[in-house]
Design a protein around this motif. Structure first.
Motif, PDB file in Angstrom:
ATOM      1  N   PHE A  61       0.899  -1.220  -0.042  1.00 22.20           N
ATOM      2  CA  PHE A  61       0.038  -0.103  -0.126  1.00 22.20           C
ATOM      3  C   PHE A  61       0.893   1.307  -0.077  1.00 22.20           C
ATOM      4  CE2 PHE A  61      -2.695   3.261   1.970  1.00 22.20           C
ATOM      5  CZ  PHE A  61      -3.776   3.205   1.251  1.00 22.20           C
ATOM      6  N   THR A  62       1.871   1.301   0.797  1.00 19.61           N
ATOM      7  CA  THR A  62       2.682   2.607   0.855  1.00 19.61           C
ATOM      8  C   THR A  62       3.509   2.924  -0.425  1.00 19.61           C
ATOM      9  OG1 THR A  62       2.943   1.896   3.289  1.00 19.61           O
ATOM     10  CG2 THR A  62       4.404   3.574   2.318  1.00 19.61           C
ATOM     11  N   VAL A  63       4.060   1.782  -0.938  1.00 15.81           N
ATOM     12  CA  VAL A  63       4.761   2.162  -2.192  1.00 15.81           C
ATOM     13  C   VAL A  63       3.769   2.544  -3.315  1.00 15.81           C
ATOM     14  CG1 VAL A  63       6.194   0.953  -3.846  1.00 15.81           C
ATOM     15  CG2 VAL A  63       6.561   0.421  -1.575  1.00 15.81           C
ATOM     16  N   ILE A  64       2.657   1.848  -3.450  1.00 16.31           N
ATOM     17  CA  ILE A  64       1.780   2.022  -4.352  1.00 16.31           C
ATOM     18  C   ILE A  64       1.067   3.748  -4.360  1.00 16.31           C
ATOM     19  CG2 ILE A  64      -0.234   1.696  -5.515  1.00 16.31           C
ATOM     20  CD1 ILE A  64       0.722  -1.591  -5.018  1.00 16.31           C
ATOM     21  N   THR A  65       1.080   4.019  -3.067  1.00 17.25           N
ATOM     22  CA  THR A  65       0.460   5.237  -2.740  1.00 17.25           C
ATOM     23  C   THR A  65       1.523   6.221  -3.308  1.00 17.25           C
ATOM     24  OG1 THR A  65      -0.784   4.775  -0.908  1.00 17.25           O
ATOM     25  CG2 THR A  65      -0.517   6.920  -0.964  1.00 17.25           C
ATOM     26  N   MET A  66       2.731   5.875  -2.970  1.00 13.97           N
ATOM     27  CA  MET A  66       3.930   6.927  -3.384  1.00 13.97           C
ATOM     28  C   MET A  66       3.854   6.872  -5.059  1.00 13.97           C
ATOM     29  SD  MET A  66       6.849   6.690  -0.566  1.00 13.97           S
ATOM     30  CE  MET A  66       7.144   5.055  -0.867  1.00 13.97           C
ATOM     31  N   ILE A  67       3.780   5.878  -5.687  1.00 14.22           N
ATOM     32  CA  ILE A  67       3.906   5.797  -7.141  1.00 14.22           C
ATOM     33  C   ILE A  67       2.753   6.490  -7.712  1.00 14.22           C
ATOM     34  CG2 ILE A  67       3.837   4.307  -8.955  1.00 14.22           C
ATOM     35  CD1 ILE A  67       5.459   2.121  -7.223  1.00 14.22           C
ATOM     36  N   SER A  68       1.457   6.288  -7.431  1.00 18.15           N
ATOM     37  CA  SER A  68       0.393   6.817  -7.877  1.00 18.15           C
ATOM     38  C   SER A  68       0.497   8.237  -7.646  1.00 18.15           C
ATOM     39  CB  SER A  68      -0.825   6.235  -7.431  1.00 18.15           C
ATOM     40  OG  SER A  68      -1.151   6.679  -5.967  1.00 18.15           O
ATOM     41  N   THR A  69       0.981   8.744  -6.340  1.00 12.37           N
ATOM     42  CA  THR A  69       1.032  10.339  -6.184  1.00 12.37           C
ATOM     43  C   THR A  69       1.984  10.770  -7.242  1.00 12.37           C
ATOM     44  OG1 THR A  69       0.565   9.779  -3.980  1.00 12.37           O
ATOM     45  CG2 THR A  69       1.556  11.901  -4.596  1.00 12.37           C
ATOM     46  N   VAL A  70       3.172  10.079  -7.378  1.00 15.92           N
ATOM     47  CA  VAL A  70       4.397  10.734  -8.143  1.00 15.92           C
ATOM     48  C   VAL A  70       3.809  10.770  -9.552  1.00 15.92           C
ATOM     49  CG1 VAL A  70       6.684  10.213  -9.015  1.00 15.92           C
ATOM     50  CG2 VAL A  70       6.303  10.266  -6.826  1.00 15.92           C
ATOM     51  N   ALA A  71       2.980   9.634 -10.036  1.00 18.23           N
ATOM     52  CA  ALA A  71       2.509   9.631 -11.353  1.00 18.23           C
ATOM     53  C   ALA A  71       1.512  10.504 -11.689  1.00 18.23           C
ATOM     54  CB  ALA A  71       2.025   8.286 -11.485  1.00 18.23           C
ATOM     55  N   GLY A  72       0.669  10.741 -10.806  1.00 13.82           N
ATOM     56  CA  GLY A  72      -0.389  11.920 -10.926  1.00 13.82           C
ATOM     57  C   GLY A  72       0.139  13.285 -10.906  1.00 13.82           C
ATOM     58  N   ILE A  98      -5.288  13.180  -5.926  1.00 17.13           N
ATOM     59  CA  ILE A  98      -5.906  12.146  -6.453  1.00 17.13           C
ATOM     60  C   ILE A  98      -4.873  10.845  -6.345  1.00 17.13           C
ATOM     61  CG2 ILE A  98      -6.966  11.014  -8.392  1.00 17.13           C
ATOM     62  CD1 ILE A  98      -8.200  13.525  -9.180  1.00 17.13           C
ATOM     63  N   GLY A  99      -3.868  11.075  -6.267  1.00 15.40           N
ATOM     64  CA  GLY A  99      -3.019  10.001  -6.272  1.00 15.40           C
ATOM     65  C   GLY A  99      -2.698   9.590  -5.055  1.00 15.40           C
ATOM     66  N   LEU A 100      -3.001  10.598  -3.910  1.00 15.47           N
ATOM     67  CA  LEU A 100      -2.982   9.890  -2.273  1.00 15.47           C
ATOM     68  C   LEU A 100      -4.093   9.231  -2.074  1.00 15.47           C
ATOM     69  CD1 LEU A 100      -1.717  13.155  -0.766  1.00 15.47           C
ATOM     70  CD2 LEU A 100      -0.451  10.974  -0.724  1.00 15.47           C
ATOM     71  N   MET A 101      -5.415   9.103  -2.819  1.00 12.79           N
ATOM     72  CA  MET A 101      -6.385   8.889  -2.613  1.00 12.79           C
ATOM     73  C   MET A 101      -6.756   7.129  -3.443  1.00 12.79           C
ATOM     74  SD  MET A 101      -9.308  11.807  -1.573  1.00 12.79           S
ATOM     75  CE  MET A 101      -8.793  12.865  -2.738  1.00 12.79           C
ATOM     76  N   SER A 102      -6.205   7.369  -4.714  1.00 18.32           N
ATOM     77  CA  SER A 102      -6.752   6.226  -5.522  1.00 18.32           C
ATOM     78  C   SER A 102      -6.373   4.852  -5.081  1.00 18.32           C
ATOM     79  CB  SER A 102      -6.024   6.604  -6.715  1.00 18.32           C
ATOM     80  OG  SER A 102      -4.424   6.452  -6.944  1.00 18.32           O
ATOM     81  N   PRO A 103      -5.070   4.602  -4.206  1.00 23.64           N
ATOM     82  CA  PRO A 103      -4.976   3.356  -3.674  1.00 23.64           C
ATOM     83  C   PRO A 103      -5.874   2.867  -2.577  1.00 23.64           C
ATOM     84  CG  PRO A 103      -2.929   4.543  -3.690  1.00 23.64           C
ATOM     85  CD  PRO A 103      -3.903   5.404  -4.032  1.00 23.64           C
ATOM     86  N   MET A 104      -6.521   3.922  -1.988  1.00 17.61           N
ATOM     87  CA  MET A 104      -7.533   3.795  -0.858  1.00 17.61           C
ATOM     88  C   MET A 104      -8.924   3.242  -1.495  1.00 17.61           C
ATOM     89  SD  MET A 104      -7.192   6.932   1.693  1.00 17.61           S
ATOM     90  CE  MET A 104      -6.023   7.988   1.114  1.00 17.61           C
ATOM     91  N   ILE A 105      -9.059   4.052  -2.766  1.00 12.72           N
ATOM     92  CA  ILE A 105     -10.357   3.615  -3.502  1.00 12.72           C
ATOM     93  C   ILE A 105     -10.048   1.901  -3.862  1.00 12.72           C
ATOM     94  CG2 ILE A 105     -11.717   3.900  -5.573  1.00 12.72           C
ATOM     95  CD1 ILE A 105     -10.935   6.872  -5.055  1.00 12.72           C
ATOM     96  N   GLY A 106      -9.113   1.686  -4.456  1.00 15.36           N
ATOM     97  CA  GLY A 106      -8.495   0.549  -5.087  1.00 15.36           C
ATOM     98  C   GLY A 106      -8.700  -0.803  -3.738  1.00 15.36           C
TER      99      GLY A 106
END
Length: 137
Positions: A61-72, A98-106
């Protein structure tokens, strides 16, 4: 290779091709439409990457949150830089949020396949709306 990985590659290619298209015609686009483009592209990049990655790697979860935030933030900022500084800041901040929230949605979706199909349909609809708006501007 899983379906999520293939969709991620397709999404990256769509974003790159759309950026190339905008790079050619950016003089025809006003800053209001440019701001909407940077918001949509940064947000959708963050949302799609967060949801696709968390369904593929559910315990990171933590790594994916960082990756999606950086991507966004990267996609929002790059699309925003096509137009002006205010658009840059708007795309950047929208991608971060949105990058911080999207893994929570997933993590809370019950039917990931149906939700991913819905997200991609929403992404395509957003792109078609942007293309239509560009043609009318």
């Amino acid at each position: 290779m899983t379906t999520s990985a293939i969709l991620m590659y397709v999404d990256v290619w769509i974003v790159l091709c759309f950026y190339g298209y905008l790079l050619k015609i950016k003089k025809r686009i006003g800053f209001q439409l440019g701001m909407n483009i940077s918001i949509v592209m940064g947000g959708m990049a963050a949302l799609l990457s967060g949801v696709l990655l968390i369904t593929q790697f559910p315990f990171h979860f933590t790594v994916i949150t960082m990756i999606s935030t950086v991507a966004g933030l990267t996609v929002g900022a790059v699309f925003g830089l096509l137009f002006d500084y205010q658009t840059f800041v708007t795309g950047l901040t929208n991608g971060i949020i949105i990058g911080l929230m999207s893994p929570m949605i997933g993590t809370v979706i019950e039917r990931p396949t149906m939700f991913i199909i819905f997200l991609h349909g929403f992404f395509i609809f957003s792109l078609l709306t942007i293309f239509h708006s560009i043609k009318r501007s």
